[in-house]
Design an enzyme around this catalytic site. Structure first.
Site, short mmCIF file in Angstrom:
data_model
loop_
_atom_site.label_atom_id
_atom_site.label_comp_id
_atom_site.label_asym_id
_atom_site.label_seq_id
_atom_site.Cartn_x
_atom_site.Cartn_y
_atom_site.Cartn_z
CG HIS A 17 -1.87 -1.06 1.40
ND1 HIS A 17 -1.95 -1.84 2.53
CD2 HIS A 17 -2.83 -1.53 0.55
CE1 HIS A 17 -2.93 -2.73 2.38
NE2 HIS A 17 -3.46 -2.57 1.19
CE LYS A 41 -13.18 -7.56 4.59
NZ LYS A 41 -12.64 -6.80 3.44
NE ARG A 90 -2.61 -7.33 -4.29
CZ ARG A 90 -3.32 -7.50 -3.20
NH1 ARG A 90 -2.72 -7.78 -2.07
NH2 ARG A 90 -4.63 -7.41 -3.22
CB SER A 130 -3.91 -6.72 4.62
OG SER A 130 -3.58 -5.42 4.25
P1 ADP Z 1 -9.55 -4.27 -0.19
O1 ADP Z 1 -10.18 -4.98 0.96
O2 ADP Z 1 -10.39 -3.15 -0.75
O3 ADP Z 1 -8.94 -5.13 -1.27
P2 ADP Z 1 -6.85 -3.78 0.71
O4 ADP Z 1 -6.52 -2.98 1.92
O5 ADP Z 1 -6.54 -5.23 0.73
O6 ADP Z 1 -8.38 -3.48 0.49
O7 ADP Z 1 -6.17 -3.15 -0.60
C1 ADP Z 1 -6.42 -1.84 -1.00
C2 ADP Z 1 -5.77 -1.60 -2.37
O8 ADP Z 1 -4.37 -1.77 -2.28
C3 ADP Z 1 -6.23 -2.54 -3.48
O9 ADP Z 1 -6.31 -1.81 -4.69
C4 ADP Z 1 -5.12 -3.54 -3.58
O10 ADP Z 1 -5.03 -4.11 -4.89
C5 ADP Z 1 -3.93 -2.65 -3.29
N1 ADP Z 1 -2.78 -3.42 -2.82
C6 ADP Z 1 -2.73 -4.22 -1.73
N2 ADP Z 1 -1.51 -4.80 -1.62
C7 ADP Z 1 -0.77 -4.35 -2.68
C8 ADP Z 1 0.56 -4.59 -3.16
N3 ADP Z 1 1.38 -5.44 -2.52
N4 ADP Z 1 0.98 -3.95 -4.28
C9 ADP Z 1 0.12 -3.13 -4.93
N5 ADP Z 1 -1.15 -2.86 -4.54
C10 ADP Z 1 -1.60 -3.46 -3.44
#
Ligand code: ADP
Length: 153
Positions: A17, A41, A90, A130
């Site tokens: 992120h 959730k 990703r 995450s």
């Molecule tokens: P959600 O529950 O909406 O997927 P996340 O917190 O998991 O929320 O992710 C938010 C955003 O960050 C999403 O667009 C996800 O693709 C992006 N993201 C998460 N991890 C990575 C990473 N390692 N590299 C690039 N983008 C990421």
């Protein structure tokens, strides 16, 4: 003013992120990292903890704000008068999922289109998620190398 909302669960924020936000900073006047709250959730970290991790991580970034919201991301964007959503990609699974959401959001915002801007993950960060971080934390593993310094449990 060009503002983007970066929505997500951020449970917790990871270096993946962080990488997306850091690279988007030069592209926008302001970025709002918006933690979506879904009452159905279960989260590992409370909304206060998740906000605190993000605020500390971006304390030296004057154009990055942190907020939380419930409901549809496009409704949150409208309430803030924002026309851009920022998301990270990703892998092909992210692409398929994000494509459906982005196209739906454009369809639902007939009057004032909200565009989703995608940044491709940096080499070396694409495996970070995450959910993997939570798994490592729950087994007391070395999660620190995958998250910003502000994330400590
Ligand atoms: P959600 O529950 O909406 O997927 P996340 O917190 O998991 O929320 O992710 C938010 C955003 O960050 C999403 O667009 C996800 O693709 C992006 N993201 C998460 N991890 C990575 C990473 N390692 N590299 C690039 N983008 C990421």
């Amino acid at each position: 003013m060009k503002t983007a909302v970066f929505p997500g669960s951020f449970d917790p924020i990871t270096l993946g992120h962080f990488d997306i936000v850091e690279r988007a900073v030069p592209l926008f006047d302001k970025i709002i990292i918006a933690i979506g709250q879904n009452s159905q959730k279960k989260y590992m970290f409370s909304i206060e903890q998740r906000m605190d991790f993000i605020k500390k991580t971006f304390k030296n970034f004057p154009n990055v704000e942190v907020d939380s919201f419930e409901g549809l991301t496009i409704d949150y964007c409208r309430s803030k008068d924002v026309n851009f959503i920022l998301r990270g990609l990703r892998n092909p699974a992210d692409f398929e999922f994000e494509k459906a959401i982005a196209q739906t959001n454009r369809t639902l915002t007939q009057d004032n289109k909200i565009e989703t801007i995608f940044l491709l993950t940096s080499a070396g960060k694409s495996f970070i998620s995450s959910s993997i971080v939570r798994e490592i934390i729950s087994f007391k593993g070395n999660y620190e190398i995958l998250v910003p310094d502000a994330v400590r449990v």
